[in-house]
Design an enzyme around this catalytic site. Sequence first.
Site, PDB file in Angstrom:
ATOM      1  N   HIS A 219       0.916  -1.158  -0.068  1.00 16.04           N
ATOM      2  CA  HIS A 219      -0.156   0.038   0.063  1.00 16.04           C
ATOM      3  C   HIS A 219       0.758   1.188   0.007  1.00 16.04           C
ATOM      4  O   HIS A 219       1.963   1.186   0.398  1.00 16.04           O
ATOM      5  CB  HIS A 219      -0.842   0.019   0.876  1.00 16.04           C
ATOM      6  CG  HIS A 219      -0.366   0.147   2.498  1.00 16.04           C
ATOM      7  ND1 HIS A 219      -0.480   1.148   3.391  1.00 16.04           N
ATOM      8  CD2 HIS A 219       0.653  -0.397   3.129  1.00 16.04           C
ATOM      9  CE1 HIS A 219       0.227   1.151   4.591  1.00 16.04           C
ATOM     10  NE2 HIS A 219       1.029   0.212   4.232  1.00 16.04           N
TER      11      HIS A 219
ATOM     12  N   GLU B  33       4.232   6.651   8.300  1.00 16.30           N
ATOM     13  CA  GLU B  33       4.444   5.510   9.329  1.00 16.30           C
ATOM     14  C   GLU B  33       5.862   5.253   9.737  1.00 16.30           C
ATOM     15  O   GLU B  33       6.707   4.820   9.022  1.00 16.30           O
ATOM     16  CB  GLU B  33       3.855   4.158   8.614  1.00 16.30           C
ATOM     17  CG  GLU B  33       2.627   4.260   7.874  1.00 16.30           C
ATOM     18  CD  GLU B  33       2.310   2.966   7.232  1.00 16.30           C
ATOM     19  OE1 GLU B  33       2.937   1.989   7.251  1.00 16.30           O
ATOM     20  OE2 GLU B  33       1.172   3.176   6.436  1.00 16.30           O
TER      21      GLU B  33
ATOM     22  N   HIS C 128       4.875   0.506   0.231  1.00 13.62           N
ATOM     23  CA  HIS C 128       5.866  -0.332   0.884  1.00 13.62           C
ATOM     24  C   HIS C 128       4.693  -1.707   1.106  1.00 13.62           C
ATOM     25  O   HIS C 128       3.630  -1.847   0.822  1.00 13.62           O
ATOM     26  CB  HIS C 128       6.074   0.151   2.164  1.00 13.62           C
ATOM     27  CG  HIS C 128       5.131   0.829   3.047  1.00 13.62           C
ATOM     28  ND1 HIS C 128       4.253   1.849   2.908  1.00 13.62           N
ATOM     29  CD2 HIS C 128       4.386   0.106   4.258  1.00 13.62           C
ATOM     30  CE1 HIS C 128       3.768   2.127   3.739  1.00 13.62           C
ATOM     31  NE2 HIS C 128       3.335   0.949   4.636  1.00 13.62           N
TER      32      HIS C 128
HETATM   33  O1  LIG Z   1       3.225  -0.906   7.128  1.00 16.96           O
HETATM   34  C1  LIG Z   1       3.111  -1.631   8.032  1.00 16.96           C
HETATM   35  O2  LIG Z   1       3.728  -2.863   8.153  1.00 16.96           O
HETATM   36  C2  LIG Z   1       1.941  -1.203   8.972  1.00 16.96           C
HETATM   37  C3  LIG Z   1       0.523  -1.928   8.637  1.00 16.96           C
HETATM   38  C4  LIG Z   1       0.183  -2.723   9.209  1.00 16.96           C
HETATM   39  C5  LIG Z   1      -0.981  -3.419   8.716  1.00 16.96           C
HETATM   40  O3  LIG Z   1      -1.611  -4.466   9.308  1.00 16.96           O
HETATM   41  C6  LIG Z   1      -1.647  -2.743   7.657  1.00 16.96           C
HETATM   42  C7  LIG Z   1      -1.052  -1.626   7.140  1.00 16.96           C
HETATM   43  C8  LIG Z   1      -0.096  -1.038   7.457  1.00 16.96           C
HETATM   44  O4  LIG Z   1       0.463   0.040   7.168  1.00 16.96           O
HETATM   45 FE   LIG Z   2       2.328   0.557   6.062  1.00 13.84          FE
END
Ligand SMILES: O=C(O)Cc1cc(O)ccc1O
Ligand SMILES: [Fe+2]
Length: 453
Positions: free
Chosen positions: A349, A355, A385
């Site tokens: 996504h 984040e 990512h």
């Molecule tokens: O990027 C990540 O690892 C964090 C994250 C965890 C998730 O379960 C869903 C979206 C997200 O950004």
């Molecule tokens: Fe994420």
Amino acid sequence: MNKDVAPHALKSAATPVGTHEGYMPGFGNDFETEALPGALPQGMNSPQKVNYGLYGEQLSGTAFTAPSHQNERTWCYRIRPSVKHTHRFEKIDLPYWKSAPHVDPDVVSLGQYRWDPVPHSEGKLTWLTGMRTMTTAGDVNTQVGMASHIYLVTDSMVDAYFYSADSELLVVPQEGRLRFATELGVIDIEPQEIAIIPRGLVYRVEVLEGPCRGFVCENYGQKFDLPGRGPIGANCMANRRDFKTPIAAFEDRDAPSTVTVKWAGQFHETKIGHSPLDVVAWHGNYAPCKYDLRTYCPVGAILFDHPDPSIFTVLTAPSGVEGTANIDFVLFRDRWMVAEDTFRPPWYHKNVMSELMGNIFGIYDAKPKGFVPGGMSLHNMMLPHGPDKNAFEGASNAELEAEKLENTMSFMFETRFPQHLTAFAAREAPLQDDYIDCWTDLEKKFDGTPGKK
Ligand SMILES: O=C(O)Cc1cc(O)ccc1O
Ligand SMILES: [Fe+2]
């Protein structure tokens, strides 16, 4: 309360009924507590004379005129008013503690970044000298945004006190045990617990067991609150009773001391002749607290699909835009995975929010290798990512049974503002040069064949 002896143990009354080891349960409650009997005025805030010859003083955490459901303040009854503690301030330098806006022109903040744990130092470091800013976002002067820090602490502050006028601090220990001796009482924390230290509260940090390393989210904006649970209802996620606020404890101790103040991103020092932790009794709803992350009750998908990570929000600090947080503090703890016909780890996504993640212990499902305890990662605003090659192949081909994710505790500080790396994060901290290679081997599987999986 912890039995370890602090260099200057605070005096406090016997633990009152209804408290757990020197703490009072509840989040944002209207608390009242006194370390000496009758020290707290009843029925009013400002009697002509306070019992024991104490001074009344209000600490306001919100504007006087904030709506009543948000209004936070605490009345303190103390040996000397704080104003006697402040003489002329001198600016001091804490070169590793940065505040937004802090955009280093030589640093590239746009990128997927990951760090190994910042190693413990050879030298002595306190809560102040051991704070290492990794990212900043927003603007401390307009009270929006945040900074993320790693702390490395080996030594207690002795006759030294601190407060941040800029921010509320969310403290997430990863190694070692710390004591926050504050104006309003004593909080001890260790890994898997967090502490919230309000803006303006004076405290000293002591090492109970070192060396200590952990993460700090410095919130410049509106205070952390519990998220609304919506249709989930009145229970699960973080429950109010699991937050613990200390009972009153005070020091009546004369000793040449320093008070350091973080104000508008700058550090200032003043000297005083006594401990400012001299609040004998207090009442109000503006107070520090701790929370055991093991009491967080995760709610998730019980048939199919992977919900948005907001389902795991422990605390949220609003930004003024409804539903768009200045900061969300999100917890990825051990839990059952039961979803059918589902790619279970986080999906690929790109997110308008930035984040920043930290690993407290164990293995994070989207990154089975490389994101290690004490390490951090940053996926900045609108940067794609997701799972690395190993996690993708493993989860796409796994036999889908009920599976318990164990030995795992990671978290995310998620903000609506872009996070800028400090020079420390870009050059001194152990940045992994090869992080983006974890996605390189993801291959094209599409060949136009219908029904191919
Ligand atoms: O990027 C990540 O690892 C964090 C994250 C965890 C998730 O379960 C869903 C979206 C997200 O950004
Ligand atoms: Fe994420």
